[in-house]
Motif scaffolding. Structure first.
Motif, mmCIF file in Angstrom:
data_model
loop_
_atom_site.group_PDB
_atom_site.id
_atom_site.type_symbol
_atom_site.label_atom_id
_atom_site.label_comp_id
_atom_site.label_asym_id
_atom_site.label_seq_id
_atom_site.Cartn_x
_atom_site.Cartn_y
_atom_site.Cartn_z
ATOM 1 N N PRO A 167 36.209 35.418 34.014
ATOM 2 C CA PRO A 167 35.306 36.472 34.760
ATOM 3 C C PRO A 167 36.114 37.197 35.885
ATOM 4 C CG PRO A 167 35.060 33.928 35.440
ATOM 5 C CD PRO A 167 36.058 34.221 34.002
ATOM 6 N N MET A 187 35.033 38.539 38.821
ATOM 7 C CA MET A 187 34.565 38.159 39.992
ATOM 8 C C MET A 187 33.774 36.886 39.968
ATOM 9 S SD MET A 187 31.761 41.159 40.877
ATOM 10 C CE MET A 187 30.399 40.161 41.488
ATOM 11 N N ASP A 188 33.521 36.073 41.121
ATOM 12 C CA ASP A 188 32.855 35.006 41.349
ATOM 13 C C ASP A 188 31.198 35.491 41.961
ATOM 14 O OD1 ASP A 188 31.362 32.636 41.967
ATOM 15 O OD2 ASP A 188 32.986 31.779 43.124
ATOM 16 N N THR A 189 30.478 35.583 40.632
ATOM 17 C CA THR A 189 29.160 36.019 41.249
ATOM 18 C C THR A 189 28.238 35.261 42.220
ATOM 19 O OG1 THR A 189 28.126 34.899 39.138
ATOM 20 C CG2 THR A 189 28.798 37.315 38.802
ATOM 21 N N ARG A 239 24.981 39.074 39.198
ATOM 22 C CA ARG A 239 24.866 39.109 37.844
ATOM 23 C C ARG A 239 25.376 40.475 36.967
ATOM 24 N NH1 ARG A 239 20.971 35.347 38.215
ATOM 25 N NH2 ARG A 239 19.354 37.072 37.821
ATOM 26 N N GLY A 254 28.925 41.356 37.914
ATOM 27 C CA GLY A 254 29.836 40.542 37.150
ATOM 28 C C GLY A 254 29.957 41.067 35.704
ATOM 29 N N SER A 294 33.320 42.488 34.189
ATOM 30 C CA SER A 294 34.118 41.821 32.898
ATOM 31 C C SER A 294 33.906 42.809 31.666
ATOM 32 C CB SER A 294 33.336 40.406 32.664
ATOM 33 O OG SER A 294 31.878 40.630 32.209
#
Length: 99
Positions: free
Chosen positions: A4, A6-8, A30, A33, A37
């Motif tokens: 991923p 980024m850390d959603t 979400r 992200g 991705s």
């Protein structure tokens, strides 16, 4: 992409701290992200791509080196043939003086 981008959860928490409703913050996080991705190349993706390019370049370089070696061999044979022809002509010229 495997990783991923980024850390959603962190993004959703940051949006909630800024005053956004929980459901809306999670939806935005979400969506961000998922889109990132799908459309952003990560470092590992670039490394894999460049590794493939490097392998292709190395393969072509090896082929070119082989072709250069083959040409070098042909030129060496040609040079040896020319040297023999010149030696033959020199022998003929020297024999002509004696005849």
């Amino acid at each position: 992409m495997a990783q991923p981008v980024m850390d959603t959860l962190q993004v959703a928490d940051a949006l909630r701290r800024s005053g956004m409703e929980r459901e809306q913050a999670e939806g935005v996080a979400r969506t961000l992200g998922r889109e990132l991705s799908e459309h952003v190349a990560a470092h590992k993706d670039l490394e894999l791509g460049f590794a493939g390019i490097r392998a292709h370049v190395d393969e072509r370089f090896a082929e070119i080196k082989g072709e250069i070696k083959a040409l070098d061999t042909k030129f060496n044979v040609l040079g040896a043939g020319m040297a023999l022809a010149l030696a033959y002509l020199a022998v003929l010229a020297s024999l002509d003086r004696f005849l």
